[in-house]
Scaffold this active site. Structure first.
Site, PDB file in Angstrom:
ATOM      1  N   CYS A  36      39.809  24.017  14.907  1.00  0.00           N
ATOM      2  CA  CYS A  36      38.394  24.355  15.003  1.00  0.00           C
ATOM      3  C   CYS A  36      38.175  25.807  14.579  1.00  0.00           C
ATOM      4  O   CYS A  36      38.823  26.709  15.112  1.00  0.00           O
ATOM      5  CB  CYS A  36      37.919  24.156  16.442  1.00  0.00           C
TER       6      CYS A  36
ATOM      7  N   ASP B 153       2.760  10.436   3.056  1.00  0.00           N
ATOM      8  CA  ASP B 153       3.726  11.363   3.634  1.00  0.00           C
ATOM      9  C   ASP B 153       2.984  12.406   4.468  1.00  0.00           C
ATOM     10  O   ASP B 153       2.743  13.522   4.029  1.00  0.00           O
ATOM     11  CB  ASP B 153       4.521  12.025   2.503  1.00  0.00           C
TER      12      ASP B 153
ATOM     13  N   TYR C 192      -4.374   2.644   8.591  1.00  0.00           N
ATOM     14  CA  TYR C 192      -3.582   1.545   8.041  1.00  0.00           C
ATOM     15  C   TYR C 192      -3.056   0.585   9.101  1.00  0.00           C
ATOM     16  O   TYR C 192      -2.337  -0.347   8.799  1.00  0.00           O
ATOM     17  CB  TYR C 192      -2.436   2.076   7.186  1.00  0.00           C
TER      18      TYR C 192
ATOM     19  N   LYS D 253      11.048   2.811  -0.341  1.00  0.00           N
ATOM     20  CA  LYS D 253      10.973   4.246  -0.632  1.00  0.00           C
ATOM     21  C   LYS D 253      11.167   4.527  -2.121  1.00  0.00           C
ATOM     22  O   LYS D 253      11.880   3.809  -2.813  1.00  0.00           O
ATOM     23  CB  LYS D 253      12.057   5.006   0.162  1.00  0.00           C
TER      24      LYS D 253
ATOM     25  N   CYS E 138      36.662  18.738  17.223  1.00  0.00           N
ATOM     26  CA  CYS E 138      37.316  19.829  17.929  1.00  0.00           C
ATOM     27  C   CYS E 138      37.665  19.330  19.328  1.00  0.00           C
ATOM     28  O   CYS E 138      36.837  18.736  20.015  1.00  0.00           O
ATOM     29  CB  CYS E 138      36.358  21.017  18.016  1.00  0.00           C
TER      30      CYS E 138
ATOM     31  N   LYS F 199       2.831   4.540   1.005  1.00  0.00           N
ATOM     32  CA  LYS F 199       3.298   5.134   2.257  1.00  0.00           C
ATOM     33  C   LYS F 199       2.940   6.611   2.190  1.00  0.00           C
ATOM     34  O   LYS F 199       3.485   7.364   1.385  1.00  0.00           O
ATOM     35  CB  LYS F 199       4.811   4.959   2.394  1.00  0.00           C
TER      36      LYS F 199
ATOM     37  N   GLU G 279       0.849  -1.194   0.000  1.00  0.00           N
ATOM     38  CA  GLU G 279       0.000   0.000   0.000  1.00  0.00           C
ATOM     39  C   GLU G 279       0.880   1.238   0.000  1.00  0.00           C
ATOM     40  O   GLU G 279       2.043   1.176   0.401  1.00  0.00           O
ATOM     41  CB  GLU G 279      -0.879  -0.006   1.258  1.00  0.00           C
TER      42      GLU G 279
ATOM     43  N   CYS H 278      35.216  25.392  23.880  1.00  0.00           N
ATOM     44  CA  CYS H 278      34.789  25.817  22.541  1.00  0.00           C
ATOM     45  C   CYS H 278      33.376  26.388  22.638  1.00  0.00           C
ATOM     46  O   CYS H 278      32.447  25.687  23.041  1.00  0.00           O
ATOM     47  CB  CYS H 278      34.816  24.628  21.584  1.00  0.00           C
TER      48      CYS H 278
ATOM     49  N   CYS I  69      37.013  27.904  17.865  1.00  0.00           N
ATOM     50  CA  CYS I  69      37.828  28.170  19.052  1.00  0.00           C
ATOM     51  C   CYS I  69      39.318  28.004  18.810  1.00  0.00           C
ATOM     52  O   CYS I  69      40.127  28.274  19.689  1.00  0.00           O
ATOM     53  CB  CYS I  69      37.389  27.289  20.228  1.00  0.00           C
TER      54      CYS I  69
HETATM   55  S1  IVH Z   1       2.490   1.008   9.097  1.00  0.00           S
HETATM   56  C1  IVH Z   1       4.268  -0.679  12.979  1.00  0.00           C
HETATM   57  N1  IVH Z   1       1.578   1.958   6.837  1.00  0.00           N
HETATM   58  O1  IVH Z   1       5.457   5.861   8.018  1.00  0.00           O
HETATM   59  C2  IVH Z   1       4.304   0.159  11.773  1.00  0.00           C
HETATM   60  N2  IVH Z   1       2.940   3.372   8.157  1.00  0.00           N
HETATM   61  O2  IVH Z   1       8.303   5.508   8.417  1.00  0.00           O
HETATM   62  C3  IVH Z   1       3.115   1.006  11.640  1.00  0.00           C
HETATM   63  N3  IVH Z   1       3.246   5.613   7.238  1.00  0.00           N
HETATM   64  O3  IVH Z   1       5.365   6.000  11.486  1.00  0.00           O
HETATM   65  C4  IVH Z   1       3.174   1.852  10.465  1.00  0.00           C
HETATM   66  N4  IVH Z   1       2.005   5.327   5.453  1.00  0.00           N
HETATM   67  O4  IVH Z   1       3.659   7.400  10.149  1.00  0.00           O
HETATM   68  C5  IVH Z   1       2.328   2.206   7.913  1.00  0.00           C
HETATM   69  N5  IVH Z   1       0.657   2.678   4.848  1.00  0.00           N
HETATM   70  C6  IVH Z   1       1.397   2.931   5.922  1.00  0.00           C
HETATM   71  C7  IVH Z   1       2.012   4.164   6.140  1.00  0.00           C
HETATM   72  C8  IVH Z   1       2.792   4.350   7.271  1.00  0.00           C
HETATM   73  C9  IVH Z   1       2.759   6.175   6.133  1.00  0.00           C
HETATM   74  C10 IVH Z   1       4.148   6.302   8.181  1.00  0.00           C
HETATM   75  C11 IVH Z   1       3.839   6.107   9.644  1.00  0.00           C
HETATM   76  C12 IVH Z   1       5.085   5.519  10.229  1.00  0.00           C
HETATM   77  C13 IVH Z   1       6.114   5.952   9.242  1.00  0.00           C
HETATM   78  C14 IVH Z   1       7.330   5.059   9.275  1.00  0.00           C
END
Ligand code: IVH
Length: 748
Positions: free
Chosen positions: A427, A128, A234, A322, A445, A126, A124, A451, A430
């Protein structure tokens, strides 16, 4: 039970449910009345709710809620957000970047579980945004909390209630259900908000994520309401009963309960299908209308998820794949050196401003001197060995929230006069020598607290969120006090003597610019509040190199008090110095061996050097290394920085003298019957792999040892157990089989 059942007839369980319902109903009425000026119920009905709530609280004082309506006056805006401890930690995700990371992820899971059959995953987007945990009790939304540090978040309940995607009530949900998901803002809403802000001459947001975070974390819920936030569910936290048997069905169930779930969620049977779904989502990224930064894969079978469990901060059963970072080319105008709180000299690229993925970038990190020179930490070439020079055209990238980086350089566009960059050996702040230890890519340093850059950065860290977190004492105020001649703050202890020094001063803080009588008093009170502090916060606040919040907690749990830790540091000090000497000798031996074309004999060198340590020193050193999350790099940094007789040790002792109490941390997983036991696994395990057994035992607070000794509490012996089981028998150590272990460890 109904809403009119007399209070005298309620059972305790019913009373608890009623208090949850009333808290939600009263909060809702408060918002409608005070904030929206649109009352939903009559004054009489409102009073009846309050009275019933008070009567139940009077009959069952133990059930009074943390957010009890009797404690609240209207929908008054709180000063800052309250803290909420998550019943189940909110974790982050491990990151993967290319296809092989996904293959490895699946292979690791198979090997951990010893699983050869079918293994399905969900895939699914991710999102942002920022994560949020919503707590429903008996179907009522009673609490919403941000992630915070994963253990404690901020109470943003009132704000969450203004988000249309978040149901206030659920029908047919488990009695306790914590729903987790992402709050975000669409591109269209983001653009509209920013154009409104700039028309009004207000500050604009850099990206939709910041806009969502800024909107959710508004102290005034009316502002949050005016910002169109959205929410995708999610995941989940605490539950009174399982939602389903699989991830996919659990998400469908959340959808059926009224949550928005992401329509691009798919079930995949293998790596190929995962990568196909990744490509499909990536292809749609630009047209989704909201920001995503990758694809999340999760093991579908919730039984397997439970067996896989968690590492320190991430689940083993999920990974975030990612998207590649966003790139742009621009000119490098200068290289500046910043000195951080640990003394690290960090080169910063000053760039001709350029837009990278929608954000204007004019600074980027250059990591360290090897990176500029075109080498990695082992001396091997990176970027085909191309160095980076002022005047060069460089490629800048940013991935998510992180600081932009310089990735590449275009030699064809290099100006003829561009010269190799010479990294300073003193440095710039300092003038002290800046040295590199063997094996360390960072130049440090040596000025310590002398410093000014280190001293002020340490102070900023000291008052920061995860550290002493003193209200009203932020970066700006630290800079002011640091430069102040009447009330100087140069070390942490000085913060705690401010009030006394102010009292003896003619030019009172209360008469200064930016301060009044009230704000000065408030600051002194906030400082006073922190004279009592948790040991783990105290430790983290010292700003020791390599000592993060997680390791600070591990150390705090192990030693329990500053006195015990200081004694361990003093005892281990000679061994830590030998360890560093062994590092240096090892580096020299490697270099000599490479020169002479022979194999390096490092193990022997190290053993010989460490043998010089007295047994007590070695024992203290090894004890420190035995703590989970503490390695030799951190331990030597801790021990040498805080060694007796040094400046920093003195600064810590001065601070301790100002505090009234450093409270010991809560023990981890004390509930479990195996917490604190030293366990040895031997023979074949049939229901789980060794890795799984060890990780689970540790998660429950047990120590897992490799060999049986008088310190062993328990031996778990599978078929074929040999000498270890015999030895355990001889020592009278309790021996159990795998099933008994599973029963004992609760399999919870
Ligand atoms: S599962 C135990 N599913 O990404 C893990 N996280 O980098 C629970 N996030 O803290 C997270 N989309 O804020 C999950 N489809 C998705 C997500 C997701 C965004 C975020 C979430 C998490 C962060 C980790």
């Amino acid at each position: 039970m109904t809403e009119t059942t007399p209070v005298t007839e309620l059972t305790e369980t019913e009373a608890q449910a009623e208090l949850a319902r009333l808290a939600a109903a009263i909060a809702r009425a408060n918002i409608a009345y005070h904030r929206d000026d649109a009352p939903e119920i009559s004054d009489a009905a409102y009073d009846a709710l309050k009275q019933r709530n008070a009567a139940i609280e009077a009959r069952f004082p133990g059930l009074k809620r943390g957010d009890s309506p009797t404690e609240q006056v209207g929908a008054a805006v709180a000063e800052g957000f309250g803290k909420i401890r998550h019943e189940q930690r909110m974790l982050s995700l491990e990151n993967g970047f290319d296809d092989s990371d996904v293959t490895d992820f699946v292979a690791r899971i198979r090997s951990y579980l010893g699983h050869e059959g079918d293994l399905a995953f969900t895939a699914e987007p991710k999102i942002d945004g920022l994560s949020l945990s919503l707590r429903y009790e008996d179907g009522f939304l009673v609490q919403a909390a941000t992630r915070g540090d994963g253990e404690t978040g901020e109470n943003v309940t009132e704000n969450a209630r203004t988000i249309a995607d978040i149901p206030q009530t659920l029908t047919g949900a488990p009695a306790l259900l914590e729903v987790r998901g992402e709050v975000f803002m669409s591109h269209a809403d983001f653009a509209a908000i920013n154009s409104r802000a700039s028309a009004a001459g207000d500050k604009t947001f850099a990206n939709p994520r910041n806009a969502a975070a800024g909107s959710l974390r508004q102290l005034d819920p009316a502002i949050t309401r005016a910002r169109p936030l959205r929410f995708f569910a999610y995941a989940w936290g605490a539950l009174s009963e399982p939602l389903a048997a699989t991830q996919f069905e659990a998400i469908a169930r959340l959808g059926a309960l009224g949550f928005q779930t992401n329509p691009l969620t798919r079930l995949c049977a293998n790596v190929t299908e995962l990568l196909d779904q990744y490509r499909r989502i990536e292809a749609q990224r630009a047209t989704l209308g909201y920001d995503i930064d990758g694809v999340v894969y999760k093991v579908n079978d919730l039984g397997l998820q439970r067996r896989l469990g968690f590492r320190a901060a991430t689940p083993r059963w999920a990974i975030a794949h990612k998207f590649p970072a966003e790139l742009a080319w621009t000119r490098l105008e200068a290289i500046d050196i910043q000195v951080g709180r640990t003394g690290a000299l960090s080169p910063v690229a000053r760039l001709a401003p350029v837009t990278v993925g929608g954000v204007v970038v004019s600074n980027a990190t250059l990591h360290n001197e090897d990176y500029i020179a075109g080498r990695d930490s082992a001396g091997a070439p990176i970027r085909d060995g191309k160095d980076i020079r002022v005047g060069d055209w460089v490629q800048v990238y940013r991935a998510g929230d992180v600081i932009p980086k310089v990735a590449d350089v275009d030699l064809a566009r290099r100006p003829p006069e561009a010269a190799r960059y010479v990294f300073p050996e003193t440095c710039p702040e300092c003038g002290s020598p800046a040295i590199r230890e063997p094996g360390d890519s960072v130049r440090l340093c040596t000025g310590g607290l002398i410093c000014p850059a280190q001293a002020i950065e340490k102070l900023k860290h000291f008052v920061s969120r995860g550290a002493f977190d003193i209200e009203g004492l932020g970066v700006k105020q630290i800079e002011m006090f640091f430069a102040d001649s009447l009330l100087p703050v140069r070390a942490p202890a000085d913060i705690f003597t401010l009030q006394a020094r102010d009292a003896g001063n003619l030019a009172k803080l209360a008469n200064r610019d930016g301060f009044g009588k009230r704000s000065a008093e408030k600051l002194f009170a906030a400082i006073h509040d922190r004279r009592r502090i948790g040991f783990e916060r105290f430790l983290f606040s010292l700003g020791i190199r390599h000592l993060g919040e997680v390791a600070a907690k591990d150390l705090a749990r192990h030693y329990g008090s500053w006195t015990a830790l200081a004694a361990a540091i003093d005892a281990a000090h000679p061994a830590a110095l030998l360890h560093l000497r062994a590092d240096a000798a090892e580096a020299a031996e490697r270099a000599a061996a490479a020169q002479a074309g022979r194999r390096a004999e490092v193990a022997k060198t190290r053993m010989q050097i460490m043998a010089e340590a007295a047994p007590e020193a070695r024992a203290a050193w090894e004890e420190m290394l035995s703590i989970e999350g503490v390695g030799a790099v951190l331990a030597s940094s801790l021990v040498t920085t805080l060694g007796a007789g040094g400046h920093e040790r003195q600064a810590v002792e001065d601070l301790v003298a100002q505090l009234t109490e450093i409270t010991p941390p809560e023990a981890r997983a004390t509930q479990s019957p195996v917490a604190g036991l030293t366990v040895v696994f031997t023979g074949t395990l049939e229901k789980m792999t060794r890795a799984e057994a060890k990780a689970r035992a540790e998660a429950l607070g047990a120590k897992v040892a490799g060999s049986v000794s008088a310190k062993t509490d328990l031996v778990v012996a599978g078929p074929g157990a040999g000498s270890k089981a015999k030895q355990a028998e001889a020592l009278g150590v309790r021996i159990i089989d795998e099933d008994a272990w599973i029963a004992l460890a609760g399999e919870a």
